[in-house]
Design an enzyme around this catalytic site. Structure first.
Site, mmCIF file in Angstrom:
data_model
loop_
_atom_site.group_PDB
_atom_site.id
_atom_site.type_symbol
_atom_site.label_atom_id
_atom_site.label_comp_id
_atom_site.label_asym_id
_atom_site.label_seq_id
_atom_site.Cartn_x
_atom_site.Cartn_y
_atom_site.Cartn_z
ATOM 1 N N LYS A 196 73.818 34.279 42.915
ATOM 2 C CA LYS A 196 72.634 34.033 43.879
ATOM 3 C C LYS A 196 71.607 33.288 43.478
ATOM 4 C CE LYS A 196 70.133 37.695 44.240
ATOM 5 N NZ LYS A 196 69.473 39.364 44.647
ATOM 6 N N CYS B 172 62.307 23.386 50.210
ATOM 7 C CA CYS B 172 63.274 23.376 50.948
ATOM 8 C C CYS B 172 63.915 24.722 51.379
ATOM 9 C CB CYS B 172 64.455 22.697 50.129
ATOM 10 S SG CYS B 172 66.100 22.767 51.181
ATOM 11 N N CYS C 251 66.451 24.964 54.093
ATOM 12 C CA CYS C 251 67.832 24.451 54.670
ATOM 13 C C CYS C 251 69.049 24.077 53.965
ATOM 14 C CB CYS C 251 67.627 22.827 55.478
ATOM 15 S SG CYS C 251 67.633 21.463 54.391
ATOM 16 N N CYS D 228 61.757 20.235 49.217
ATOM 17 C CA CYS D 228 62.050 19.690 50.239
ATOM 18 C C CYS D 228 62.280 18.085 50.066
ATOM 19 C CB CYS D 228 61.233 19.661 51.266
ATOM 20 S SG CYS D 228 61.441 18.915 52.947
ATOM 21 N N HIS E 87 66.383 18.280 56.251
ATOM 22 C CA HIS E 87 66.388 19.378 57.224
ATOM 23 C C HIS E 87 66.449 18.552 58.763
ATOM 24 C CE1 HIS E 87 62.254 18.766 56.573
ATOM 25 N NE2 HIS E 87 61.965 18.809 57.719
#
Lengths: 88, 88
Positions: free
Chosen positions: B35, B51, B53, B62, B66
């Site tokens: 995980k 982030c 996405c 990020c 995206h």
């Protein structure tokens, strides 16, 4: 409810199915929004657990729903945990 | 590379295709991990863009990927922006 896919029959015996390589991640949260961006403020010394599976009932915070998502799909997504430094 | 799907032919003319309702979100980041959980610390007064996405080259931060994801899929996911309060 199934996801519509493009089907090209090459012959009666074999069916070529084109499933889009990348599919939507967000199927629940603010679907009418053009883009879902969340701005969060953390007080000094505080910690927050943020959702990244887009399935949380307490979005943008995590509610553990990534466990069910991972089980259903074989995915391995988990939350983001952010801690704001204590004021010195 | 297509995603394997279950195909049930009901008759020669119509093909029922069951595409899994929920599919994997993470196809790039730490795929071997059970995980993917990230723990981040933010200094007082600092801001970070994270982030959500799962396509960023600078994950967990990020990098704007995206936009390409949303364009390719019709999705509407965007980043999480966290600001740590200034020390008073």
């Amino acid at each position: 409810f199934s996801t519509p896919v493009t089907i090209r029959t090459t012959s009666i015996l074999s069916v070529a199915v084109e499933v889009p390589e990348a599919s939507k991640i967000n199927t629940l949260i603010d679907l009418d929004a053009e883009k879902v961006v969340n701005m969060e403020k953390l007080d000094a010394g505080k910690k927050a657990v943020y959702c990244r599976c887009w399935k949380s009932g307490t979005f943008p915070l995590c509610d553990g729903n990534h466990v069910a998502h991972n089980k259903a799909t074989g995915d391995n997504v988990g939350p983001l945990i952010v801690t704001a430094a204590k004021a010195e």
